[in-house]
Design an enzyme around this catalytic site. Structure first.
Site, PDB file in Angstrom:
ATOM      1  N   ARG A  19       0.820  -1.215   0.000  1.00 39.74           N
ATOM      2  CA  ARG A  19       0.000   0.000   0.000  1.00 39.74           C
ATOM      3  C   ARG A  19       0.851   1.261   0.000  1.00 39.74           C
ATOM      4  O   ARG A  19       0.464   2.287  -0.585  1.00 39.74           O
ATOM      5  CB  ARG A  19      -0.948  -0.031   1.208  1.00 39.74           C
ATOM      6  CG  ARG A  19      -2.082  -1.060   1.026  1.00 39.74           C
ATOM      7  CD  ARG A  19      -2.695  -1.453   2.365  1.00 39.74           C
ATOM      8  NE  ARG A  19      -3.885  -2.291   2.263  1.00 39.74           N
ATOM      9  CZ  ARG A  19      -3.881  -3.610   2.034  1.00 39.74           C
ATOM     10  NH1 ARG A  19      -2.741  -4.261   1.846  1.00 39.74           N
ATOM     11  NH2 ARG A  19      -5.019  -4.278   1.978  1.00 39.74           N
ATOM     12  N   GLY A  74      -1.340 -11.995  -4.885  1.00 34.74           N
ATOM     13  CA  GLY A  74      -2.748 -11.640  -5.038  1.00 34.74           C
ATOM     14  C   GLY A  74      -2.997 -10.209  -4.585  1.00 34.74           C
ATOM     15  O   GLY A  74      -3.766  -9.467  -5.204  1.00 34.74           O
ATOM     16  N   ARG A 113      -5.825 -18.175  -9.401  1.00 32.30           N
ATOM     17  CA  ARG A 113      -6.666 -17.550  -8.375  1.00 32.30           C
ATOM     18  C   ARG A 113      -7.777 -16.688  -8.987  1.00 32.30           C
ATOM     19  O   ARG A 113      -7.599 -16.106 -10.052  1.00 32.30           O
ATOM     20  CB  ARG A 113      -5.781 -16.741  -7.412  1.00 32.30           C
ATOM     21  CG  ARG A 113      -4.799 -17.646  -6.686  1.00 32.30           C
ATOM     22  CD  ARG A 113      -3.897 -16.883  -5.753  1.00 32.30           C
ATOM     23  NE  ARG A 113      -4.630 -16.312  -4.640  1.00 32.30           N
ATOM     24  CZ  ARG A 113      -4.075 -15.531  -3.727  1.00 32.30           C
ATOM     25  NH1 ARG A 113      -2.785 -15.220  -3.827  1.00 32.30           N
ATOM     26  NH2 ARG A 113      -4.785 -15.047  -2.745  1.00 32.30           N
ATOM     27  N   GLN A 170      -8.509  -7.331   0.117  1.00 33.58           N
ATOM     28  CA  GLN A 170      -8.004  -7.041  -1.232  1.00 33.58           C
ATOM     29  C   GLN A 170      -9.116  -6.467  -2.097  1.00 33.58           C
ATOM     30  O   GLN A 170      -8.910  -5.498  -2.827  1.00 33.58           O
ATOM     31  CB  GLN A 170      -7.423  -8.300  -1.862  1.00 33.58           C
ATOM     32  CG  GLN A 170      -6.191  -8.796  -1.123  1.00 33.58           C
ATOM     33  CD  GLN A 170      -5.646 -10.097  -1.693  1.00 33.58           C
ATOM     34  OE1 GLN A 170      -6.206 -10.680  -2.612  1.00 33.58           O
ATOM     35  NE2 GLN A 170      -4.543 -10.555  -1.127  1.00 33.58           N
ATOM     36  N   ASP A 220      -4.237 -15.387   7.341  1.00 33.83           N
ATOM     37  CA  ASP A 220      -2.983 -15.949   6.831  1.00 33.83           C
ATOM     38  C   ASP A 220      -2.285 -16.849   7.848  1.00 33.83           C
ATOM     39  O   ASP A 220      -1.247 -17.441   7.553  1.00 33.83           O
ATOM     40  CB  ASP A 220      -2.036 -14.817   6.415  1.00 33.83           C
ATOM     41  CG  ASP A 220      -2.549 -14.091   5.176  1.00 33.83           C
ATOM     42  OD1 ASP A 220      -3.288 -14.713   4.386  1.00 33.83           O
ATOM     43  OD2 ASP A 220      -2.226 -12.904   5.016  1.00 33.83           O
TER      44      ASP A 220
HETATM   45  C1  S3P Z   1      -4.230  -9.035   2.215  1.00 35.14           C
HETATM   46  C2  S3P Z   1      -5.473  -9.523   2.429  1.00 35.14           C
HETATM   47  C3  S3P Z   1      -5.770 -10.944   2.645  1.00 35.14           C
HETATM   48  C4  S3P Z   1      -4.507 -11.748   2.954  1.00 35.14           C
HETATM   49  C5  S3P Z   1      -3.357 -11.366   2.077  1.00 35.14           C
HETATM   50  C6  S3P Z   1      -3.039  -9.897   2.223  1.00 35.14           C
HETATM   51  C7  S3P Z   1      -4.061  -7.588   1.984  1.00 35.14           C
HETATM   52  O1  S3P Z   1      -6.359 -11.459   1.465  1.00 35.14           O
HETATM   53  O2  S3P Z   1      -4.769 -13.129   2.843  1.00 35.14           O
HETATM   54  O3  S3P Z   1      -2.210 -12.112   2.405  1.00 35.14           O
HETATM   55  O4  S3P Z   1      -2.930  -7.087   2.064  1.00 35.14           O
HETATM   56  O5  S3P Z   1      -5.073  -6.911   1.722  1.00 35.14           O
HETATM   57  P1  S3P Z   1      -7.945 -11.301   1.224  1.00 35.14           P
HETATM   58  O6  S3P Z   1      -8.242  -9.896   1.333  1.00 35.14           O
HETATM   59  O7  S3P Z   1      -8.226 -11.819  -0.155  1.00 35.14           O
HETATM   60  O8  S3P Z   1      -8.568 -12.152   2.285  1.00 35.14           O
END
Ligand code: S3P
Length: 452
Positions: A33, A101, A129, A176, A327
């Site tokens: 971020r 991701g 994914r 996310q 996580d």
């Molecule tokens: C994250 C959100 C989580 C987490 C990932 C980091 C983030 O995923 O599993 O390792 O930095 O926003 P999700 O938002 O898909 O649950």
């Protein structure tokens, strides 16, 4: 690029106690971020303590491709000369987000309301994914996407030329997705509203406010309602990235399960939307204390002290805690295997769409190590064998998943026989110093594998 090299087999075995101080790297979520919002501000953002893992490096490269000047100064110090909200240039080539991701989903959001095209890809794990969870809400802003079946990568996103603001209820608990919508909302006129039934990590909201955006966050009967006023001028910031609780989880849990251990893990971010594991461990009877609690850069921080905890007890982890420890279920299931009684983890189906299907990866590896498991789509139950009770002696498949690799390497430190992983390479995505850090505490790792 992570996952593109030859597999790196690794084995861990029982040795002496783990002792000393574990300086884990910067928070991965906050690092991504910092780079993305730095690129969307006007002027120079300075970052210290950035995680220099492959996931974050890939995001830094992507921000350069969109026109920001991103400079590495050494030792975790970076600067980003941003191009302003709506100022992204069209990348000349494909954006490769590697294993991340978070990287790909947040960047898609950040570019979706600019009149440019970009094509995204990633490694074999990321290409499996689901991306529809992000491209669906981005379509409401006016962006279009063309991906493989099921919206999978490689995928081209055509940003909206005249974006409209959006009101969106996030259908899965996902920071996310929430963050992608908020970042897209930055370049839409008017107010973008995101509603989440279950509160997920709020680093994007905190950081947007820090960069000068107008944003409110309120709890309502529908859940948390976040309202962002579009088209702000983001002001560059100086950001000290706290250390990652999701990385701290590994030396902390290893200390709890290895006899005689006493480990200090300083400066860990303890944002309540991230700290669910530590609450759970204490409920299980872990000897885990928070020393020197303080606030740094808008995030709560403390030094964690973890000591060998003897017999911990299995518990039922409340499902509404899942987003705050999403996580950490792989390493929790290792602690559960060495506890007494069963640990029930419900409401965890999101684990199936992480870097790997983490329920399946942990279940198969733990079973191979002699642990009884029950699972269904949304549940993982681990039948604990008590301290020293896990036979081990297996080679576990990691499916390009850093947290699965680190979890099984921690298990090998406390099981009767060694435990191998088929590929420790992906650990560099989030915790590049895992091996030397754990070795300095007293862990024994070898870069070979016991036969599968
Ligand atoms: C994250 C959100 C989580 C987490 C990932 C980091 C983030 O995923 O599993 O390792 O930095 O926003 P999700 O938002 O898909 O649950």
């Amino acid at each position: 690029m992570s996952g593109h090299g030859a597999p790196v087999p690794m084995t861990s075995r029982k040795a002496g106690p783990l002792t000393g101080t574990a300086d884990v790297p910067g928070d991965k979520s906050i690092s991504h971020r910092s780079l993305i919002l730095g690129a969307m501000a006007v002027g120079e953002t300075k970052i210290t303590g950035l995680l220099e893992g492959q996931d974050v490096i890939d995001t830094a490269k992507a921000m350069r491709a969109f026109g920001a000047e991103v400079t590495e100064h050494g030792g975790g110090d970076w600067s980003v000369h941003g191009v302003g909200v709506g100022g992204f240039a069209e990348p000349e080539s494909v954006i490769d987000c590697g294993n991340s991701g978070t990287g790909v989903r947040l960047i898609m959001g950040a570019m979706a309301t600019s009149p440019i095209n970009a094509t995204f890809t990633g490694d074999a794990s990321l290409r499996k994914r689901p991306m529809g969870r992000v491209t669906d809400p981005l379509a409401l802003f006016g962006a279009t996407s063309h991906g493989r079946a099921g919206g999978r990568l490689p995928l081209t996103l055509v940003g909206a030329a005249a974006a409209v603001p959006v009101r969106y209820t996030v259908p899965v608990p996902s920071a996310q997705v929430k963050s992608a919508v908020l970042l897209a909302g930055l370049n839409a006129p008017g107010e973008t509203v995101v509603i989440e039934a279950e509160a997920t990590r709020d680093h994007t909201e905190r950081m947007l406010a820090g960069f000068g955006a107008t944003l409110t966050s309120e709890d309502s009967p529908e859940g948390r309602v976040i309202t962002l006023t579009g088209q702000p001028e983001l002001r560059p910031q100086t950001i000290a990235v706290p250390r990652d609780p999701s990385s701290a989880a590994f030396p902390v849990c290893a200390a709890l399960i290895v006899e005689g251990s006493d480990v200090l893990v300083p400066n860990i971010g303890l944002n309540p939307t991230r700290a669910g594991l530590f609450t759970t461990l204490r409920e299980m009877g872990a000897d885990l204390t928070f020393e020197n609690p303080r606030e740094e850069g808008g995030e709560p921080v403390a030094d964690l002290r973890a000591r060998f905890s003897g017999t911990m007890k299995g518990i039922e982890v409340p499902s509404d805690r899942a987003p705050s420890m999403i996580d950490e279920y792989p390493i929790l299931s290792v602690v559960a295997a060495l506890s007494q009684g069963k640990t029930v983890m419900r409401g965890v189906k999101e684990l199936r769409v992480k870097e790997s299907d983490r329920i399946d990866a942990m279940a198969r590896g733990l079973e191979a190590c002699g642990v009884r498991i029950e699972e269904d789509e949304d549940t993982l139950i681990v039948h604990g064998m008590g301290p020293g009770g896990v036979p081990g002696g297996a080679n576990c498949a990691t499916h390009l998943d850093h947290r699965i690799a680190m979890s099984f390497l921690c298990l090998g430190l406390a099981s009767q026989r060694p435990v191998s992983v088929d590929d420790a390479g992906p650990i560099t995505t989030s915790f590049p110093v895992f091996e030397p850090l754990m070795t300095a505490l007293g862990a024994v790792f070898e870069t070979t594998s016991i036969p599968a």
